[in-house]
Design a protein around this motif. Structure first.
Motif, PDB file in Angstrom:
ATOM      1  N   LEU A  16     -11.130   4.527   3.347  1.00 21.17           N
ATOM      2  CA  LEU A  16     -11.342   4.568   4.585  1.00 21.17           C
ATOM      3  C   LEU A  16     -10.892   3.330   5.401  1.00 21.17           C
ATOM      4  O   LEU A  16     -10.049   3.659   6.409  1.00 21.17           O
ATOM      5  CB  LEU A  16     -12.811   4.839   5.032  1.00 21.17           C
ATOM      6  N   ILE A  17     -11.140   2.142   5.053  1.00 20.46           N
ATOM      7  CA  ILE A  17     -10.667   1.205   5.634  1.00 20.46           C
ATOM      8  C   ILE A  17      -9.325   0.850   5.375  1.00 20.46           C
ATOM      9  O   ILE A  17      -8.408   0.548   6.570  1.00 20.46           O
ATOM     10  CB  ILE A  17     -11.408  -0.304   5.212  1.00 20.46           C
ATOM     11  N   ALA A  18      -8.638   1.067   4.525  1.00 18.84           N
ATOM     12  CA  ALA A  18      -7.167   1.211   4.318  1.00 18.84           C
ATOM     13  C   ALA A  18      -6.356   2.037   5.164  1.00 18.84           C
ATOM     14  O   ALA A  18      -5.334   1.849   5.550  1.00 18.84           O
ATOM     15  CB  ALA A  18      -6.848   1.210   2.872  1.00 18.84           C
ATOM     16  N   ALA A  19      -7.047   2.954   5.701  1.00 15.79           N
ATOM     17  CA  ALA A  19      -6.304   3.968   6.601  1.00 15.79           C
ATOM     18  C   ALA A  19      -6.278   3.764   8.168  1.00 15.79           C
ATOM     19  O   ALA A  19      -5.625   4.195   8.774  1.00 15.79           O
ATOM     20  CB  ALA A  19      -7.196   5.212   6.429  1.00 15.79           C
ATOM     21  N   LEU A  20      -6.931   2.655   8.212  1.00 10.27           N
ATOM     22  CA  LEU A  20      -7.163   2.210   9.665  1.00 10.27           C
ATOM     23  C   LEU A  20      -5.856   1.874  10.282  1.00 10.27           C
ATOM     24  O   LEU A  20      -5.074   0.956   9.615  1.00 10.27           O
ATOM     25  CB  LEU A  20      -8.237   1.328  10.032  1.00 10.27           C
ATOM     26  N   ASP A  21      -5.451   2.020  11.581  1.00  6.35           N
ATOM     27  CA  ASP A  21      -4.256   1.590  11.961  1.00  6.35           C
ATOM     28  C   ASP A  21      -3.870   0.094  11.925  1.00  6.35           C
ATOM     29  O   ASP A  21      -2.687  -0.427  11.586  1.00  6.35           O
ATOM     30  CB  ASP A  21      -3.923   1.947  13.439  1.00  6.35           C
ATOM     31  N   ILE A  22      -4.855  -0.713  12.099  1.00  7.07           N
ATOM     32  CA  ILE A  22      -4.787  -2.316  12.056  1.00  7.07           C
ATOM     33  C   ILE A  22      -4.719  -2.833  10.579  1.00  7.07           C
ATOM     34  O   ILE A  22      -4.429  -4.131  10.717  1.00  7.07           O
ATOM     35  CB  ILE A  22      -5.814  -2.820  12.874  1.00  7.07           C
ATOM     36  N   VAL A  23      -4.867  -2.023   9.670  1.00  5.52           N
ATOM     37  CA  VAL A  23      -5.129  -2.621   8.493  1.00  5.52           C
ATOM     38  C   VAL A  23      -3.810  -2.412   7.460  1.00  5.52           C
ATOM     39  O   VAL A  23      -3.079  -1.420   7.185  1.00  5.52           O
ATOM     40  CB  VAL A  23      -6.332  -2.018   7.603  1.00  5.52           C
ATOM     41  N   GLU A  24      -3.382  -3.538   6.976  1.00  6.03           N
ATOM     42  CA  GLU A  24      -2.316  -3.534   6.209  1.00  6.03           C
ATOM     43  C   GLU A  24      -2.456  -3.349   4.649  1.00  6.03           C
ATOM     44  O   GLU A  24      -2.065  -2.336   3.936  1.00  6.03           O
ATOM     45  CB  GLU A  24      -1.538  -5.170   6.179  1.00  6.03           C
ATOM     46  N   ASP A  25      -3.674  -3.956   4.026  1.00  6.39           N
ATOM     47  CA  ASP A  25      -4.187  -3.591   2.873  1.00  6.39           C
ATOM     48  C   ASP A  25      -5.430  -4.075   2.671  1.00  6.39           C
ATOM     49  O   ASP A  25      -6.068  -4.830   3.225  1.00  6.39           O
ATOM     50  CB  ASP A  25      -3.225  -4.430   1.812  1.00  6.39           C
ATOM     51  N   VAL A  26      -6.185  -3.595   1.731  1.00  9.92           N
ATOM     52  CA  VAL A  26      -7.446  -4.074   1.068  1.00  9.92           C
ATOM     53  C   VAL A  26      -7.550  -3.970  -0.343  1.00  9.92           C
ATOM     54  O   VAL A  26      -7.215  -3.460  -0.995  1.00  9.92           O
ATOM     55  CB  VAL A  26      -8.611  -2.777   1.644  1.00  9.92           C
ATOM     56  N   LYS A  27      -8.218  -5.260  -0.702  1.00 12.44           N
ATOM     57  CA  LYS A  27      -8.328  -5.518  -2.158  1.00 12.44           C
ATOM     58  C   LYS A  27      -9.945  -5.889  -2.411  1.00 12.44           C
ATOM     59  O   LYS A  27     -10.375  -6.650  -1.590  1.00 12.44           O
ATOM     60  CB  LYS A  27      -7.650  -6.833  -2.493  1.00 12.44           C
TER      61      LYS A  27
END
Ligand code: PEP
Ligand code: MN
Length: 339
Positions: A52-63
């Motif tokens: 869900l977080i990774a899909a946000l427009d402002i997000v490049e990547d989540v680890k």
């Protein structure tokens, strides 16, 4: 968990992401880099939907990250930490040379050694006032008087002072010490670490004799979690089956720590080996291995030193060594820049 944002994220979207995370009890450490801003999420992140977080427009990547240390973790803070001490700095491509007697014995002794090591290129004076000795019958240090003598030497030379604190009650005496050293035996004195986190003097944490990298980094985390990010790590050898040397110098600590953390790494070949003739080759190896500085014991009369004479260099030997170390460091920096 870390969230890497796209460059120039939309402000409203960023604020709503942050308040949504905070509502879930997550603390956010923000690190602003040249290209990207990184949010370090601390707390129970198991409840968060990473996709869900990774899909946000402002997000490049989540680890997701496994390491329990967040503040000390290079993933949260990719740039090297530079600790400013007096007019000098630790980290950021410099080679810090901390040198001086194991223990302060008299004004004449500490001032003479401070002058000598300064001439040879030392950037800080290291001397013990409160000494953690294995035997209660050994010299225990001059205590508060030793701190005063270190300050006299600082006035005489301008060198910042590094000295060891042994317990929390001594903290008021360390108000104007430039770098507070936590010794190997106190690396897991958690109350002391917490107290050091509540003040802003730089803290140098020596590795416990049988501490893993992670345990050592968790000690740094204690200080940083309290709000003090001026932390320096010092590898001083670990206990192994070998008894020829006082400890075994773990040189792998330098590249491993540089990978795991952004904190500067100092190497102490004096306590690692216990032998003056081994200080030179191991200091050289540590500089070649990329350390940010060295802690070296120097005494003007090692045969009569009250503490650690056998591992102490005479000022002349220190002088010959620093000339080579600084040249080696310069050479390596030029090579790196050319690559
Ligand atoms: C010291 O630096 O004087 C000292 C006692 O070292 P360690 O804590 O590494 O044994
Ligand atoms: Mn010593």
């Amino acid at each position: 968990m870390i969230v890497i944002l796209k460059s120039n994220p939309n402000r409203d979207q960023l604020e709503s992401l942050i308040s949504w995370l905070q509502d879930k009890g997550i603390t956010i450490h923000t690190s602003v880099g040249a290209a990207h801003t990184i949010l370090g999420l601390v707390g129970d992140t198991s409840q968060l939907d990473i996709d869900l977080i990774a899909a946000l427009d402002i997000v490049e990547d989540v680890k997701r990250i496994q390491e329990p240390y967040k503040n000390a973790n290079r993933k949260f803070h990719p740039q090297d930490t530079v600790v400013h001490v007096g007019g000098t700095q630790v980290g950021g491509g410099t080679l810090t040379l901390m040198a001086g007697p194991c223990s302060v014995e008299s004004e004449e002794q500490v001032v003479a050694i401070a002058r000598a090591v300064q001439k040879s290129g030392a950037t800080m004076l290291r001397g013990g006032a409160f000494k953690p000795r294995t035997s209660p019958y050994s010299f225990q240090g001059l205590g508060a008087r030793g701190l005063e003598l270190l300050k006299v030497a600082r006035e005489e030379t301008g060198l910042p002072i590094v000295t060891e604190i042994m317990e929390i009650g001594q903290l008021p005496l360390f108000k104007d010490v430039d770098v507070i050293q936590v010794g190997a035996r106190n690396m897991q004195n958690f109350d002391l670490l917490k107290a050091l986190g509540r003040q802003d003097r730089p803290v140098m944490i020596k590795r416990g004799m049988s501490a893993t990298y992670e345990e050592w980094l968790m000690s740094a985390e204690y200080v940083m979690a309290g709000g003090n990010s001026n932390v320096i790590l010092c590898e001083r050898g670990i206990r192994t089956f070998e008894t020829y040397t006082r400890n075994t110098l773990d040189l792998a600590a330098i590249p491993v720590l540089h990978r795991l953390t952004h904190l500067p790494v100092i190497v102490d070949p004096s306590h690692a080996t216990g032998k003056a003739w081994l200080v030179d080759p191991l200091a050289t190896a540590a500089v070649a291995g990329g350390c940010d500085g060295l802690l070296i014991e120097v005494h003007n009369d090692p045969a009569h030193a009250k503490c650690d004479g056998p591992q102490s260099l005479r000022p002349e030997a220190f002088d010959a060594l620093t000339g080579r170390l600084l040249a080696l460091h310069r050479f390596l920096r030029t090579q790196e820049a050319a690559e």
